[in-house]
Design a protein around this motif. Structure first.
Motif, short mmCIF file in Angstrom:
data_model
loop_
_atom_site.label_atom_id
_atom_site.label_comp_id
_atom_site.label_asym_id
_atom_site.label_seq_id
_atom_site.Cartn_x
_atom_site.Cartn_y
_atom_site.Cartn_z
N VAL A 72 100.28 34.56 -99.66
CA VAL A 72 98.99 33.87 -99.79
C VAL A 72 98.29 33.79 -98.45
CG1 VAL A 72 97.88 31.69 -100.38
CG2 VAL A 72 99.78 32.52 -101.76
N PHE A 73 99.01 33.36 -97.43
CA PHE A 73 98.39 33.20 -96.12
C PHE A 73 98.17 34.54 -95.43
CE2 PHE A 73 100.24 28.80 -96.38
CZ PHE A 73 99.02 28.18 -96.56
N GLY A 74 98.99 35.53 -95.74
CA GLY A 74 98.71 36.87 -95.24
C GLY A 74 97.39 37.39 -95.77
N ARG A 75 97.16 37.14 -97.06
CA ARG A 75 95.89 37.54 -97.69
C ARG A 75 94.71 36.77 -97.10
NH1 ARG A 75 92.97 41.49 -99.61
NH2 ARG A 75 91.34 40.74 -101.00
N GLY A 89 98.11 27.02 -88.74
CA GLY A 89 99.54 26.93 -89.01
C GLY A 89 100.27 26.12 -87.95
N LEU A 90 99.93 26.33 -86.69
CA LEU A 90 100.55 25.55 -85.62
C LEU A 90 100.26 24.06 -85.78
CD1 LEU A 90 99.91 27.79 -82.48
CD2 LEU A 90 102.14 26.98 -83.28
N ALA A 91 99.01 23.73 -86.11
CA ALA A 91 98.64 22.33 -86.28
C ALA A 91 99.38 21.71 -87.46
CB ALA A 91 97.13 22.22 -86.49
N THR A 92 99.45 22.43 -88.58
CA THR A 92 100.13 21.90 -89.77
C THR A 92 101.61 21.69 -89.51
OG1 THR A 92 98.56 23.08 -91.20
CG2 THR A 92 100.63 22.34 -92.21
N TYR A 93 102.25 22.65 -88.89
CA TYR A 93 103.69 22.54 -88.60
C TYR A 93 103.98 21.36 -87.68
CZ TYR A 93 108.46 24.11 -87.73
OH TYR A 93 109.84 24.19 -87.66
N THR A 94 103.12 21.18 -86.68
CA THR A 94 103.34 20.10 -85.71
C THR A 94 103.17 18.73 -86.35
OG1 THR A 94 102.54 21.56 -83.93
CG2 THR A 94 102.59 19.20 -83.48
N VAL A 95 102.12 18.54 -87.14
CA VAL A 95 101.89 17.25 -87.80
C VAL A 95 103.02 16.94 -88.78
CG1 VAL A 95 100.37 16.01 -89.40
CG2 VAL A 95 99.39 17.32 -87.51
N ALA A 96 103.44 17.93 -89.56
CA ALA A 96 104.53 17.72 -90.52
C ALA A 96 105.82 17.34 -89.80
CB ALA A 96 104.75 18.99 -91.35
N SER A 97 106.08 17.94 -88.64
CA SER A 97 107.28 17.61 -87.87
C SER A 97 107.26 16.15 -87.43
CB SER A 97 107.40 18.52 -86.65
OG SER A 97 107.55 19.88 -87.03
N LEU A 98 106.09 15.68 -87.04
CA LEU A 98 105.95 14.27 -86.64
C LEU A 98 106.25 13.35 -87.82
CD1 LEU A 98 105.08 12.11 -84.55
CD2 LEU A 98 102.73 12.45 -85.36
N ALA A 117 106.72 23.87 -94.28
CA ALA A 117 106.88 25.27 -94.66
C ALA A 117 105.52 25.98 -94.75
CB ALA A 117 107.61 25.39 -95.98
N ALA A 118 104.49 25.25 -95.21
CA ALA A 118 103.15 25.85 -95.29
C ALA A 118 102.67 26.25 -93.89
CB ALA A 118 102.17 24.87 -95.93
N GLY A 119 102.88 25.37 -92.92
CA GLY A 119 102.52 25.71 -91.54
C GLY A 119 103.32 26.89 -91.03
N GLY A 120 104.63 26.90 -91.33
CA GLY A 120 105.46 28.02 -90.90
C GLY A 120 105.04 29.33 -91.53
N ALA A 121 104.60 29.28 -92.80
CA ALA A 121 104.15 30.50 -93.48
C ALA A 121 102.89 31.07 -92.83
CB ALA A 121 103.90 30.21 -94.95
N MET A 122 101.97 30.19 -92.42
CA MET A 122 100.76 30.65 -91.73
C MET A 122 101.12 31.38 -90.43
SD MET A 122 98.16 27.43 -92.13
CE MET A 122 98.31 26.32 -93.54
N LEU A 123 102.16 30.92 -89.76
CA LEU A 123 102.58 31.55 -88.51
C LEU A 123 103.29 32.88 -88.77
CD1 LEU A 123 103.96 28.39 -86.64
CD2 LEU A 123 101.74 29.48 -86.35
N LEU A 124 104.29 32.85 -89.65
CA LEU A 124 105.08 34.06 -89.89
C LEU A 124 104.26 35.19 -90.50
CD1 LEU A 124 108.45 32.60 -91.21
CD2 LEU A 124 108.07 33.81 -89.06
N ALA A 125 103.31 34.84 -91.37
CA ALA A 125 102.52 35.87 -92.04
C ALA A 125 101.61 36.62 -91.07
CB ALA A 125 101.68 35.24 -93.15
N ASN A 126 101.41 36.06 -89.88
CA ASN A 126 100.45 36.65 -88.96
C ASN A 126 101.04 37.07 -87.62
OD1 ASN A 126 97.70 36.26 -90.34
ND2 ASN A 126 98.64 34.26 -90.56
N SER A 127 102.28 36.67 -87.33
CA SER A 127 102.87 36.94 -86.02
C SER A 127 102.95 38.43 -85.73
CB SER A 127 104.25 36.29 -85.93
OG SER A 127 104.17 34.90 -85.99
N ALA A 128 103.70 39.14 -86.58
CA ALA A 128 103.87 40.59 -86.33
C ALA A 128 102.55 41.33 -86.46
CB ALA A 128 104.90 41.16 -87.30
N ALA A 129 101.66 40.83 -87.34
CA ALA A 129 100.35 41.48 -87.50
C ALA A 129 99.51 41.35 -86.23
CB ALA A 129 99.61 40.86 -88.68
#
Length: 507
Positions: A72-75, A89-98, A117-129
């Protein structure tokens, strides 16, 4: 190459290494979250007095949500821009961690893990790209090797760090330490990353396909996670596994007719690509639960604290990090097909060592030897596989294809965790299974340790068989996949680099 071309490549490389610094920092952030929680799980379970089901889903909820949302986030990144999606994604992951550190109960924790996980998906879907966009083709293998090695660094630090923070400050800090790192990554990313991607005229998401992934994979996970408390023949388990089996062909039919599919079924006509995905899936299923199992073994069987258990699993990430960092030199000397075969074979050997040596009285040396072999196999395999999947993909398709690759790989991680955690406790009476996950079985029922070891042997046997299937899949890869001239002729593949260096190797 002309002087102008050389200058342009130097400038591109400077930007690429800055992008890599951002991507690697964020990769360490999300990988730390998984590896540290694997060791801290017994403390979290004891704090919330959680049962086996909640213990399973504290891990599985993140994995399931992350896997489903990757495509979904790759698309969305292909449509709206990878920089925007990455920073969100970074913002979502950080807030959820708090917020996770303030969770009032186990199932509330599970819900927040989905947000994380939603924040992590935004990061992973775009890192290698993002890396594929930034690096010149002939330098891609080096950049990808460092990127994959960053995960190994996190796996190296994570178990010990998670054990220390839990033992010294409390389970909350397994999540809270992500906050300052996340904020640093967010600032660095906002400064460094350029806008990439974004095609406003081509919008849309395959809603039916994504729902089928959620329901089908969710059914598989529920079935696997319930095997430990029930049995393989239990109606609930059978129904969940049957649901998954029925939805797989339905999913393929829907995807063939979809305008914007979750999985581009046409890619599977490229046999090397399809076998690469299969090998990646089998590799993940056979390897990814090893750190969790061994850390849990030393806490549950030997009664060790999280710090000691975290130190015990260090040989695996150390070996993986070294193998990943050295992968560039290996690629210059061996054909890709040989690297894949060698890496899967080494990993299988490591699992066999763990299987043959597993006992209540086993010394640490053979366990460490098995962990090193598994780590070397994983570290060799992953960089080659990742670069091959993205090599030559059209720029406007990199996000979705990379997300597809990650979805298959993450599905393997999820299945590995669910299957291993169920098999490990399958030989125990139902009343003692919770005591494995909170690490107290050696105190409350020392007579049951032999049964627990039987469960460990069963889990490791299944993982070794799956790893052997990965070896067979790598053997079945067409030899033409290693031929640069043939690779250039396949749809979407790049030709060899101008200096004669062949494209990044496949895995």
């Amino acid at each position: 190459m002309s002087r102008t071309g050389e200058t342009a490549e130097v400038e591109q490389l400077r930007y690429a290494w800055r992008v890599l610094s951002v991507i690697s920092m964020a990769s360490i952030l999300i990988a730390l979250g998984s590896s540290s929680l694997n060791v801290a799980l017994p403390d979290v379970v004891r704090h919330f007095d959680a049962g086996a089901a909640a213990a399973n889903w504290i891990l599985l909820s993140y994995m399931l949500a992350n896997t489903v949302l990757l495509v979904v986030f790759g698309r969305l990144a292909d449509m709206f821009g990878r920089r925007t999606m990455y920073l969100l994604g970074l913002a979502t992951y950080t807030v959820a961690s708090l917020l996770l550190g303030f969770a009032p109960g186990a199932w509330f924790l599970v819900g927040l893990r989905v947000v994380q996980a939603a924040g992590g998906a935004m990061l992973l879907a775009n890192s290698a790209a993002l890396l594929a966009d930034a690096f010149p083709p002939r330098h891609m293998a080096r950049g990808m090797g460092v990127y994959i090695a960053s995960f190994s660094v996190a796996q190296l630090v994570g178990p010990t760090l998670g054990g220390y923070l839990t033992h010294r400050f409390g389970w909350e800090w397994v999540f809270w330490y992500n906050v300052p790192i996340g904020l640093l990554c967010l600032v660095r990313g906002a400064v460094v990353l350029r806008k990439v991607g974004g095609r406003g005229g081509d919008r849309g998401i395959d809603v039916p396909g994504n729902l089928l992934v959620l329901v089908g994979l969710g059914g598989l996970l529920i079935g696997l996670s319930e095997v430990g408390d029930r049995s393989w023949g239990d109606p609930v388990v059978v129904a969940c596994l049957a649901l998954f089996a029925v939805l797989v062909p339905v999913f393929l039919i829907v995807e063939r007719r979809s305008v914007r599919p979750v999985v581009d079924v046409g890619l599977f006509r490229d046999v090397p690509f399809a076998l690469g995905l299969l090998t990646s899936f089998l590799n993940a299923v056979s390897r990814m639960a090893v750190v969790l199992l061994i850390a849990l073994f030393y806490q549950a069987v030997h009664g060790e604290d999280p710090v000691s258990a975290g130190l015990k699993v260090l040989p695996l990430p150390v070996a993986a990090m070294i193998a990943s960092a050295c992968s560039g030199m290996l690629h210059s000397r061996l054909a890709p097909r040989t690297i894949v075969l060698l890496s899967t074979s080494v990993g299988t050997a490591g699992l066999l060592v763990l299987l043959l040596e597993m006992s209540v009285e086993v010394g640490y040396a053979p366990i460490a030897c098995g962990l090193v072999l598994v780590g070397v196999g994983s570290g060799m395999f992953m960089p080659a596989n990742t670069t091959a999947m993205l090599d030559g993909i059209a720029p406007d398709r990199i996000g979705i294809v990379n997300a597809m690759r990650l979805m298959i790989q993450n599905t393997g991680v999820v299945v590995s965790t669910a299957l291993a955690m169920s098999l490990v406790t399958s030989a125990l009476p139902a009343g003692l299974r919770d005591r494995v996950f909170d690490g107290t079985i050696s105190h409350v029922a020392p007579h049951a340790l032999a049964q627990l070891v039987t469960g460990y042997r069963l889990a490791l046997l299944v993982m070794a068989v799956i790893s052997a299937l990965a070896v067979l899949a790598s053997l079945g890869r067409p030899r033409a996949a290693d031929d640069p001239a043939d690779a250039a002729g396949r749809t979407g593949r790049r030709s060899p680099a101008p200096d004669g260096v062949s494209p990044p190797p496949s895995g």
